[in-house]
Design a protein around this motif. Structure first.
Motif, PDB file in Angstrom:
ATOM      1  N   ILE A 171      25.623  65.712  58.050  1.00 32.33           N
ATOM      2  CA  ILE A 171      25.152  66.672  57.052  1.00 32.33           C
ATOM      3  C   ILE A 171      23.828  67.261  57.520  1.00 32.33           C
ATOM      4  O   ILE A 171      23.030  66.574  58.178  1.00 32.33           O
ATOM      5  N   VAL A 186      27.159  61.137  57.612  1.00 30.28           N
ATOM      6  CA  VAL A 186      27.717  60.900  56.285  1.00 30.28           C
ATOM      7  C   VAL A 186      28.930  59.983  56.346  1.00 30.28           C
ATOM      8  O   VAL A 186      29.056  59.036  55.584  1.00 30.28           O
ATOM      9  N   GLU A 239      24.744  63.332  50.940  1.00 24.86           N
ATOM     10  CA  GLU A 239      24.801  62.429  52.096  1.00 24.86           C
ATOM     11  C   GLU A 239      25.232  61.017  51.670  1.00 24.86           C
ATOM     12  O   GLU A 239      25.514  60.161  52.518  1.00 24.86           O
TER      13      GLU A 239
END
Length: 302
Positions: A171, A186, A239
């Motif tokens: 991310i 992530v 996240e």
């Protein structure tokens, strides 16, 4: 409850044609929904083996209403001379924002171009100049870039997969779609599972009442089979993974998914949500375009 997608009986929706630029394969479409019309912008390859994007508009969700005989997007810059692949589109700020993989020889990078929503709807393909999303890193490939459909905390949010040591979903955040920071992992492959080799985002995350729904593809190392799964991400801190499916929601079973340019592949770059149903459009065996569906609520009750 295990979520399983239901395939359309009309699959494949799109096949290669006799047009020179798409007579080898069509697959992996971006999906743009405007005024309840579904538009597909798909990867195509033909006689010169250079990937371009074709266009089809659907009647409903599984019947082709119009398909153009020419590409609507093709390579223009030095970093994409050998093709543009796997488009992913987000409608935001009055524009269709297109992220895609660009090829220079064997090097894959992620790039962006935009077009006004009204121009796209009218078939005016006035794309902005193509540009790289991230700085060039020597020897580092990147693919599967997708933009969240709204800003979070005043920032644009992107998922992507730099091929750096392990092929994870990362991310990144930006205030201007040009400078990206706070890069972090992530989702990672899971040893011994159906997604133990690599993972990558499918279409733009879908905003639910209390989370983001992310459809992703996973690859199994022992058979190199591509399957689809999903995860739920935190609404304000995407996240953070809230849930991740144990079983795939779609895997190659039909002949058109098991036999083709690349056997045993289902790969999605986009979807449509209509009447509380999620329609996932996907490339099968890197050869044809298909669709499968599930009630949207099934992803939150599992």
């Amino acid at each position: 409850m295990v979520v399983k997608l239901q395939r359309s009986t009309k699959n494949p929706l799109l096949k290669p044609t006799s047009n020179w630029w798409e007579n080898k394969l069509v697959c992996n479409p971006a999906v743009i929904t405007l005024n309840n019309k579904v538009h597909l912008m798909y990867t195509a390859k033909g006689e010169d083996d250079v990937a371009r994007f074709g266009y089809a508009r659907l009647r409903g969700v599984e019947e082709v209403e119009e398909r153009l005989p020419y590409p609507i997007f093709q390579p223009e810059e030095w970093f994409e001379v050998h093709g543009v692949e796997d488009p992913r589109a987000t409608v935001m700020d009055g524009e269709v924002i297109l992220f895609y993989a660009c090829k220079e020889r064997d090097m894959a990078r992620i790039a962006v171009s935009t077009v006004k929503v009204e121009d796209f709807a009218q078939g005016r393909w006035s794309w902005s100049r193509h540009r790289l999303l991230l700085p060039v890193l020597v020897g580092v490939h990147n693919r599967n870039a997708v933009l969240f459909p709204r800003k979070i905390g005043g920032r644009y949010v992107m998922l992507h997969r730099p091929m750096w040591m392990s092929e994870n979903i990362w991310i990144s955040y930006s205030y201007d779609l040009k400078h990206w920071y706070n890069h972090r992992v992530v989702l990672e492959p899971r040893p011994g599972s159906w997604d133990d080799a690599k993972v990558g985002a499918a279409g733009p995350p879908i905003e639910l009442e209390d989370s983001w729904l992310l459809i992703y593809h996973g690859v199994e190392a022992s058979t190199w089979t591509y399957r689809l799964g999903y995860a739920l991400l935190d609404k304000e801190r995407p996240e953070r993974v809230l849930y991740r499916c144990e079983e795939p929601i779609l895997e190659p079973e039909e002949p058109y998914e098991r036999e083709g340019v690349t056997p045993n592949v289902v790969f999605s770059c986009g979807h449509a949500v209509l009447d509380d149903t999620l329609y996932i459009y996907y490339g099968a065996a890197d050869k044809v375009v298909c669709v499968a569906k599930a009630p949207l609520k099934s992803f939150t009750s599992s």
